[in-house]
Write a protein that holds these residues in place. Structure first.
Motif: not given
Length: 251
Positions: A233-250
């Protein structure tokens, strides 16, 4: 891959040392069975473990989905109506600081359906981080953009839709990361409190059954599946976070 190498090596050393210590008699096999025995217990009754694991996963996901819907809706209502927040937020905090093990027996008594009671228990645990983080994100919008929206006489709903919700996305995802783990914890605690047994019960019930039989390998097998579910569950949410906002956080 390279950044995961230290963690992988540590786990290999840990489980290798554990297995070696159990085989050489340095570890009491009754108190701490070898990883190979735990894996054997898991493989030997995989059908029952898989069925129970799916029950726990469904309960955790259902409670997390309910927490997302109610948390975002509650945060939006609080952001648009501060008086409503002042009236209801103390109740939300009171529910958060009350241990779920104290609430679970009451819900089981109030509701005839063990699934409904367990769902509400897990939802209560997962709700607060989603509500609190989303509300913080809604209030973190750029003041200059708020002034611009006011200048163009945007309605409260337009301000919420086009400014506040997008700006709160990183905060919401941080709350989701915490809430996902708490939903699983709430589901397991609720299953413990329900004390149900049978084919359609979760991993906590399998763990209790093994405890009553003093079957340590099965206890560790159920615990390993609970841990694996939490990590997934933690990994899935982390992947979702990187997909949605990762490009703005670098990232």
């Amino acid at each position: 891959m390279r950044k995961n190498l230290p963690a992988t090596l540590f786990l290999l050393l840990l489980f290798g040392g554990w297995e070696l210590g159990a085989r050489q008699g340095f570890v009491d096999p009754f108190l701490l069975p070898a990883p190979s025995r735990i894996a054997g217990a898991l493989a030997g009754d995989w059908a029952a473990f898989a069925q129970s694991g799916w029950v726990t996963v469904k309960l955790a996901l259902a409670s997390l989905g309910l927490a997302v819907l109610s948390g975002v809706a509650g945060a939006a209502a609080f952001a648009l109506a501060p008086r409503l927040e002042r009236a209801l937020l103390p109740l939300v905090i009171a529910l958060q600081v009350t241990p779920v093990v104290a609430v679970a027996p009451l819900l089981i008594v109030w509701f005839d359906d063990a699934w409904t009671a367990s769902l509400l228990c897990a939802w209560l645990v997962a709700l607060f981080p989603l509500l609190s983080n989303t509300l913080t994100g809604l209030r973190a919008a750029d003041p200059r953009l708020l002034e611009l929206f006011a200048l163009y006489r945007a309605t409260p709903l337009q301000r919420l839709r086009w400014l506040l919700l997008p700006s709160s996305l990183p905060y919401f995802l941080a709350g989701l990361r915490v809430g996902a783990g708490l939903a699983l914890i709430g589901a397991v605690v609720a299953e413990f409190a329900a004390g149900a047994a049978g084919a359609h019960t979760g991993l906590a019930s399998r763990l209790l059954e093994a405890m009553f039989r003093n079957d340590l390998p099965r206890m560790f097998a159920a615990l390993a599946l609970i841990v694996a579910t939490g990590l997934l569950l933690y990994a899935v949410v982390g992947a979702l976070e990187r997909w949605l906002v990762g490009r703005w956080k670098g990232r």
